[in-house]
Design a protein around this motif. Structure first.
Motif: not given
Length: 327
Positions: A288-299
């Motif tokens: 698989r492709m090793f790309l991972h949406a790891h963290t997200l910060a937002l209001p």
């Protein structure tokens, strides 16, 4: 001399004209609270799936579509309780695809938002040869939900945090926050090569193009749209490096193309990657492709409270890093 009576021939059932197909009827559709503030054209495009856009805009311009019995422009903002006259619009015949209900690991959920941990290999929506994706499966699993819309996108082969709006007001709030730069979005990427700098900014404009086979691609182009990614070294593994990628803009395939253009393609990337590196990983069982949406910060789009979300690396990615760490 008697004249023979002429008998009226009985018509054969096979010669009877077929009943005419029922013509599409005019509909009166009331706008629900989940569509309050939505443009008229976008409301109709969602309501009349499969109808060409040109037909819908023609019906609006011709006054066939009415809002509360009056003509309205395509950009007219609807209000909850509005009554929409929808004229007969023919939809091309199509065999409906079966969409299995699907639930995904939930990272966060309230009455406005749903954030899931999307697995790799699953498209976020149907189209371009894909019958269905995450959003269609979620709608099938939650038939009682009146509103479920993707708030942003992830590539099919990218795993990690994916946000879905459960209210139109939340969707608009998320998009406004994104335009205002209120998001901090980080990915983890394993790249082929020994990364040099601890921290590096890549500002390379990108443009989309299509191959002869019809495949969508992206490339660095001085005339393209501005794109900015910040890369931070997390760990070296000799022939590979683990990076944190922070998106400052959100162009299609941005991280993948920025890394490939720098000479460090993402491990397992079949579009922009290294065939040799991908083959070595495949022999280890990593496909698989090793790309991972790891963290997200937002209001939070409605309350304004800060949200800090995280999706851990999938087991197959963690396993690969452990193997690469062994001398």
């Amino acid at each position: 001399m008697s004249v023979p009576l002429l008998r009226k021939a009985k018509s054969s059932p096979a010669l009877q004209p077929a009943p005419a197909a029922a013509a599409p009827a005019v509909r009166q559709v009331e706008v629900g609270p989940e569509h309050d503030g939505q443009r008229l054209d976008n409301f109709l495009l969602r309501l009349c799936k499969g109808v060409p856009k040109s037909h819908i805009y023609k019906a609006i311009r011709g006054g066939e579509v009415r809002v509360n019995r009056g003509r309205a422009a395509a950009d007219h903002r609807l209000a909850a309780g509005d009554l929409i006259r929808v004229p007969p619009l023919r939809v091309p015949e199509a065999r409906p695809a079966f969409v299995p209900a699907g639930e995904f690991p939930v990272v966060f959920e309230d009455d406005a938002l749903l954030v899931i941990d999307k697995p790799a290999g699953v498209a976020v929506h149907g189209g371009s040869g894909v019958d269905f994706g995450v959003i269609e499966q979620l709608r099938a699993a939650r038939p009682q939900a009146r509103f479920l819309e993707l708030a942003h996108r992830l590539d099919r082969d990218t795993s990690g945090l994916l946000m879905v709006a459960k209210k139109r007001s939340a969707l608009l709030g998320v998009h406004q926050s994104l335009r205002d730069g209120g998001w901090r979005k980080h990915y983890l990427a394993l790249v082929a090569g020994d990364w040099v700098n601890d921290r590096q900014h890549i500002r390379q404009p990108l443009t989309k193009w299509t191959t002869r086979s019809g495949e969508r691609r992206v490339r660095v182009d001085p005339e393209g749209q501005p794109a900015h990614t910040i890369f931070t070294l997390r760990r070296r593994f000799g022939a590979f490096s683990l990076l944190d990628a922070e998106l400052k803009t959100g162009r299609t395939h941005q991280i993948r193309v920025h890394l490939a253009s720098a000479g460090f393609p993402i491990a397992g990337d079949d579009k922009y990657g290294s065939d040799d590196a991908n083959a070595r990983l495949a022999r280890r069982g990593f496909r698989r492709m090793f790309l991972h949406a790891h963290t997200l910060a937002l209001p939070h789009p409605l309350s304004g409270e800060p949200l800090a979300l995280e999706a851990p690396l999938p087991p197959e990615c963690t396993r690969l890093l452990e193997e690469l760490a062994v001398p």
